[in-house]
Design a protein around this motif. Structure first.
Motif, PDB file in Angstrom:
ATOM      1  N   ALA A  22       0.805  -1.219   0.000  1.00 33.70           N
ATOM      2  CA  ALA A  22       0.000   0.000   0.000  1.00 33.70           C
ATOM      3  C   ALA A  22       0.837   1.268   0.000  1.00 33.70           C
ATOM      4  CB  ALA A  22      -0.940   0.009   1.214  1.00 33.70           C
ATOM      5  N   SER A  23       2.157   1.149   0.170  1.00 27.54           N
ATOM      6  CA  SER A  23       3.007   2.340   0.151  1.00 27.54           C
ATOM      7  C   SER A  23       3.470   2.705  -1.254  1.00 27.54           C
ATOM      8  CB  SER A  23       4.227   2.139   1.057  1.00 27.54           C
ATOM      9  OG  SER A  23       5.013   1.048   0.593  1.00 27.54           O
ATOM     10  N   GLY A  24       3.301   1.812  -2.234  1.00 30.61           N
ATOM     11  CA  GLY A  24       3.646   2.128  -3.614  1.00 30.61           C
ATOM     12  C   GLY A  24       2.605   3.028  -4.252  1.00 30.61           C
ATOM     13  N   TYR A  25       2.908   3.531  -5.444  1.00 25.78           N
ATOM     14  CA  TYR A  25       1.992   4.468  -6.086  1.00 25.78           C
ATOM     15  C   TYR A  25       0.625   3.831  -6.352  1.00 25.78           C
ATOM     16  CZ  TYR A  25       6.029   7.527  -6.928  1.00 25.78           C
ATOM     17  OH  TYR A  25       7.129   8.326  -6.777  1.00 25.78           O
ATOM     18  N   ALA A  26       0.604   2.664  -7.004  1.00 23.23           N
ATOM     19  CA  ALA A  26      -0.677   2.010  -7.284  1.00 23.23           C
ATOM     20  C   ALA A  26      -1.365   1.599  -5.994  1.00 23.23           C
ATOM     21  CB  ALA A  26      -0.463   0.800  -8.192  1.00 23.23           C
ATOM     22  N   LEU A  52      -2.388  -7.588  -4.141  1.00 22.66           N
ATOM     23  CA  LEU A  52      -0.927  -7.510  -4.122  1.00 22.66           C
ATOM     24  C   LEU A  52      -0.477  -6.382  -5.047  1.00 22.66           C
ATOM     25  CD1 LEU A  52      -0.153 -11.335  -4.433  1.00 22.66           C
ATOM     26  CD2 LEU A  52      -0.388  -9.972  -2.340  1.00 22.66           C
ATOM     27  N   ALA A  53      -0.139  -5.233  -4.482  1.00 15.96           N
ATOM     28  CA  ALA A  53       0.356  -4.093  -5.250  1.00 15.96           C
ATOM     29  C   ALA A  53       1.877  -4.094  -5.183  1.00 15.96           C
ATOM     30  CB  ALA A  53      -0.217  -2.788  -4.714  1.00 15.96           C
ATOM     31  N   LEU A  54       2.467  -5.114  -5.807  1.00 16.15           N
ATOM     32  CA  LEU A  54       3.892  -5.411  -5.669  1.00 16.15           C
ATOM     33  C   LEU A  54       4.485  -5.760  -7.022  1.00 16.15           C
ATOM     34  CD1 LEU A  54       3.605  -7.869  -2.638  1.00 16.15           C
ATOM     35  CD2 LEU A  54       4.523  -5.540  -2.514  1.00 16.15           C
ATOM     36  N   PRO A  55       5.817  -5.738  -7.152  1.00 16.74           N
ATOM     37  CA  PRO A  55       6.456  -6.310  -8.339  1.00 16.74           C
ATOM     38  C   PRO A  55       6.245  -7.821  -8.398  1.00 16.74           C
ATOM     39  CG  PRO A  55       7.953  -4.845  -7.153  1.00 16.74           C
ATOM     40  CD  PRO A  55       6.772  -5.067  -6.265  1.00 16.74           C
ATOM     41  N   GLY A  56       6.616  -8.420  -9.549  1.00 17.18           N
ATOM     42  CA  GLY A  56       6.300  -9.816  -9.812  1.00 17.18           C
ATOM     43  C   GLY A  56       6.854 -10.810  -8.822  1.00 17.18           C
ATOM     44  N   GLU A  57       8.141 -10.731  -8.495  1.00 21.01           N
ATOM     45  CA  GLU A  57       8.737 -11.740  -7.614  1.00 21.01           C
ATOM     46  C   GLU A  57       8.153 -11.697  -6.206  1.00 21.01           C
ATOM     47  OE1 GLU A  57      13.136 -13.258  -6.030  1.00 21.01           O
ATOM     48  OE2 GLU A  57      12.992 -11.850  -7.697  1.00 21.01           O
ATOM     49  N   PRO A  58       8.070 -10.518  -5.564  1.00 20.73           N
ATOM     50  CA  PRO A  58       7.416 -10.488  -4.245  1.00 20.73           C
ATOM     51  C   PRO A  58       5.951 -10.922  -4.303  1.00 20.73           C
ATOM     52  CG  PRO A  58       8.657  -8.469  -4.609  1.00 20.73           C
ATOM     53  CD  PRO A  58       8.646  -9.201  -5.902  1.00 20.73           C
ATOM     54  N   ALA A  59       5.265 -10.589  -5.393  1.00 21.88           N
ATOM     55  CA  ALA A  59       3.865 -10.996  -5.514  1.00 21.88           C
ATOM     56  C   ALA A  59       3.742 -12.520  -5.549  1.00 21.88           C
ATOM     57  CB  ALA A  59       3.239 -10.393  -6.771  1.00 21.88           C
ATOM     58  N   THR A  60       4.673 -13.173  -6.242  1.00 22.41           N
ATOM     59  CA  THR A  60       4.657 -14.637  -6.283  1.00 22.41           C
ATOM     60  C   THR A  60       4.902 -15.219  -4.894  1.00 22.41           C
ATOM     61  OG1 THR A  60       5.414 -14.643  -8.581  1.00 22.41           O
ATOM     62  CG2 THR A  60       5.751 -16.664  -7.310  1.00 22.41           C
ATOM     63  N   GLN A  61       5.837 -14.637  -4.144  1.00 26.45           N
ATOM     64  CA  GLN A  61       6.109 -15.116  -2.790  1.00 26.45           C
ATOM     65  C   GLN A  61       4.879 -14.950  -1.906  1.00 26.45           C
ATOM     66  OE1 GLN A  61       9.506 -12.766  -1.683  1.00 26.45           O
ATOM     67  NE2 GLN A  61      10.933 -13.922  -2.978  1.00 26.45           N
ATOM     68  N   GLU A  83       1.516  -5.115   8.586  1.00 24.54           N
ATOM     69  CA  GLU A  83       2.634  -4.272   8.980  1.00 24.54           C
ATOM     70  C   GLU A  83       3.941  -4.652   8.294  1.00 24.54           C
ATOM     71  OE1 GLU A  83       2.867  -4.329  13.207  1.00 24.54           O
ATOM     72  OE2 GLU A  83       0.931  -3.321  13.501  1.00 24.54           O
ATOM     73  N   THR A  84       3.947  -5.709   7.501  1.00 18.20           N
ATOM     74  CA  THR A  84       5.176  -6.137   6.847  1.00 18.20           C
ATOM     75  C   THR A  84       4.940  -6.338   5.364  1.00 18.20           C
ATOM     76  OG1 THR A  84       6.858  -7.889   6.733  1.00 18.20           O
ATOM     77  CG2 THR A  84       4.628  -8.562   7.358  1.00 18.20           C
ATOM     78  N   ARG A  85       5.999  -6.124   4.568  1.00 15.84           N
ATOM     79  CA  ARG A  85       5.954  -6.424   3.127  1.00 15.84           C
ATOM     80  C   ARG A  85       6.580  -7.773   2.831  1.00 15.84           C
ATOM     81  NH1 ARG A  85       5.536  -1.946  -0.775  1.00 15.84           N
ATOM     82  NH2 ARG A  85       6.900  -3.173  -2.118  1.00 15.84           N
ATOM     83  N   ASN A  86       7.115  -8.441   3.840  1.00 13.96           N
ATOM     84  CA  ASN A  86       7.780  -9.723   3.667  1.00 13.96           C
ATOM     85  C   ASN A  86       6.940 -10.818   4.311  1.00 13.96           C
ATOM     86  OD1 ASN A  86       9.410 -11.970   3.651  1.00 13.96           O
ATOM     87  ND2 ASN A  86      11.260 -10.880   4.285  1.00 13.96           N
ATOM     88  N   PRO A  87       6.475 -11.810   3.540  1.00 11.08           N
ATOM     89  CA  PRO A  87       5.622 -12.837   4.154  1.00 11.08           C
ATOM     90  C   PRO A  87       6.317 -13.621   5.252  1.00 11.08           C
ATOM     91  CG  PRO A  87       6.285 -13.466   1.923  1.00 11.08           C
ATOM     92  CD  PRO A  87       6.673 -12.042   2.109  1.00 11.08           C
ATOM     93  N   GLY A  88       7.651 -13.696   5.204  1.00 10.63           N
ATOM     94  CA  GLY A  88       8.376 -14.404   6.252  1.00 10.63           C
ATOM     95  C   GLY A  88       8.363 -13.691   7.584  1.00 10.63           C
ATOM     96  N   ASP A  89       7.995 -12.403   7.586  1.00  9.39           N
ATOM     97  CA  ASP A  89       7.970 -11.616   8.825  1.00  9.39           C
ATOM     98  C   ASP A  89       6.572 -11.506   9.429  1.00  9.39           C
ATOM     99  OD1 ASP A  89      10.685 -11.164   8.534  1.00  9.39           O
ATOM    100  OD2 ASP A  89      10.419  -9.268   7.468  1.00  9.39           O
ATOM    101  N   LEU A  90       5.603 -12.207   8.867  1.00  7.19           N
ATOM    102  CA  LEU A  90       4.245 -12.134   9.406  1.00  7.19           C
ATOM    103  C   LEU A  90       4.194 -12.707  10.814  1.00  7.19           C
ATOM    104  CD1 LEU A  90       1.786 -13.219   6.557  1.00  7.19           C
ATOM    105  CD2 LEU A  90       1.750 -11.053   7.793  1.00  7.19           C
ATOM    106  N   ASP A  91       3.556 -11.965  11.724  1.00  3.42           N
ATOM    107  CA  ASP A  91       3.334 -12.506  13.066  1.00  3.42           C
ATOM    108  C   ASP A  91       1.916 -13.077  13.142  1.00  3.42           C
ATOM    109  OD1 ASP A  91       1.682 -10.279  13.178  1.00  3.42           O
ATOM    110  OD2 ASP A  91       2.988  -9.153  14.536  1.00  3.42           O
ATOM    111  N   ASP A  92       1.544 -13.600  14.308  1.00  4.30           N
ATOM    112  CA  ASP A  92       0.233 -14.227  14.465  1.00  4.30           C
ATOM    113  C   ASP A  92      -0.900 -13.250  14.167  1.00  4.30           C
ATOM    114  OD1 ASP A  92       1.407 -16.614  15.113  1.00  4.30           O
ATOM    115  OD2 ASP A  92       1.210 -16.340  17.292  1.00  4.30           O
ATOM    116  N   ARG A  93      -0.744 -11.998  14.611  1.00  2.60           N
ATOM    117  CA  ARG A  93      -1.788 -11.006  14.364  1.00  2.60           C
ATOM    118  C   ARG A  93      -1.951 -10.759  12.874  1.00  2.60           C
ATOM    119  NH1 ARG A  93      -1.892  -5.383  13.796  1.00  2.60           N
ATOM    120  NH2 ARG A  93      -3.864  -4.405  14.457  1.00  2.60           N
ATOM    121  N   GLY A  94      -0.832 -10.637  12.163  1.00  4.73           N
ATOM    122  CA  GLY A  94      -0.898 -10.414  10.721  1.00  4.73           C
ATOM    123  C   GLY A  94      -1.534 -11.579   9.989  1.00  4.73           C
ATOM    124  N   ARG A  95      -1.215 -12.791  10.413  1.00  6.72           N
ATOM    125  CA  ARG A  95      -1.824 -13.971   9.780  1.00  6.72           C
ATOM    126  C   ARG A  95      -3.334 -13.981   9.976  1.00  6.72           C
ATOM    127  NH1 ARG A  95       2.693 -16.248  12.404  1.00  6.72           N
ATOM    128  NH2 ARG A  95       4.372 -16.801  10.946  1.00  6.72           N
TER     129      ARG A  95
END
Length: 327
Positions: A13-17, A60-69, A37-49
């Motif tokens: 949500a911080s990107g232009y689109a 997913l308002a992200l580039p291709g590789e992060p969007a795939t992850q 609160e995170t852009r990295n799925p590996g950093d998700l905590d229980d609340r985020g999940r």
């Protein structure tokens, strides 16, 4: 419909689109934005999940590789619907290509909707109906796209520095633009496209000019576009390719403006399309897909369509102010 409330996650949500999509959803009567609160799925905590599991859709308002992850991570979480604004899934036969005027509403059981890119949206809206009806030759097609700098995203690059871009314009990614395979794939009919883009010293908005070999006169080409979009109020076909195509008429709106030019001495016909790359080319198109996917009215939360075809030169980005007034 206003009594229905849907949780819509936005990652990026911080990107232009992502910013524009977030702003649209904040004003939507049936949607509530959820921002992890995170852009990295590996950093998700229980609340985020738990937040994401509770969402009907995650965008997913992200580039291709992060969007795939993130797609993999959201699948593990059990998220049923993923709207991908990146180019990761736009030629994936298992995903729905989200250009409603041409490909319809996302089927209810679809897991992934691939939101089209801005250049493909403008090009496909103007050319696919003509190729479908075999009114133009699918090859050769030469496309010149001009766009504001927001289409390049928020990454730092020399060519996006104010001192290099202000008062300047130049081609970029000549012969290697990532949108070419997407455009050719969804044009169909064996289309082969020569595609060149130029960066304009403006923030947003784009005009695409496609030079095609017609099999009928330009009047018939225009009539075909008028017929194709007669029931689609956010696509306007102008009587003449003139100042009505100006970016000031489309920036801040969901509108696409199309026009067909006369036969040139070479025998080619120019076909024009202008849109806001952050709205129709990204965020408002994403919102329209969300509406349709959730079985809401397609235009809910969008700026209203233009009341009539624009004419003359609009004051620069006047539609930004008029959109705010309409909201």
């Amino acid at each position: 419909m206003a009594d229905q409330q849907f949780q819509v996650g936005i990652i990026g949500a911080s990107g232009y689109a992502g910013q524009v999509l977030h702003a649209l959803i904040m004003q939507h009567p049936c949607m509530h934005a959820v921002i992890p609160e995170t852009r990295n799925p590996g950093d998700l905590d229980d609340r985020g999940r738990e937040q994401l599991r509770a969402c009907e859709v995650v965008a997913l308002a992200l580039p291709g590789e992060p969007a795939t992850q993130w797609t993999d991570a959201l699948t593990e979480l059990g998220v049923a619907k993923i709207l991908d604004l990146s180019d990761a899934r736009r030629r994936d036969p298992t995903a729905h290509y989200g250009l409603p005027e041409l490909f319809g509403a996302p089927p209810a059981g679809t897991r992934i909707v691939a939101n089209p890119g801005c250049y493909p949206t403008a090009t496909l809206l103007s050319l696919r109906p003509l190729i479908e009806r075999e009114l133009i030759s699918p090859t050769p097609i030469a496309v010149l796209g001009t766009s504001g700098a927001s289409g390049a995203g928020k990454g730092l690059a020399d060519h996006l520095h104010f001192c290099n871009l202000a008062g300047n314009s130049f081609p970029y990614k000549v012969g290697e633009h990532r949108h070419v395979p997407e455009i050719e794939h969804h044009l169909g009919g064996g289309a082969a496209v020569s595609f060149v883009t130029q960066l304009l010293p403006i923030v947003r908005g784009m005009i695409v000019t496609s030079f095609v070999a017609p099999r009928v006169g330009p009047e018939r080409l225009r009539d075909a576009l008028v017929e194709r979009y007669a029931s689609h109020p956010w696509v306007s076909v102008l009587a003449q390719p003139d100042q009505g195509l100006g970016l000031g008429h489309v920036v801040g709106t969901h509108q696409a403006l199309l026009a067909v030019g006369p036969v040139e001495r070479s025998g080619l016909v120019p076909v024009f399309s202008s849109i806001d790359n952050l709205m129709r080319g990204a965020a408002s198109q994403a919102l329209c897909n969300l509406n349709l996917w959730l079985e809401l009215a397609p235009g809910l939360g969008l700026p209203p369509p233009l009341a009539g075809s624009p004419t003359g030169v609009a004051p620069a980005f006047s539609s930004l102010g008029s959109t705010a007034a309409r909201d």
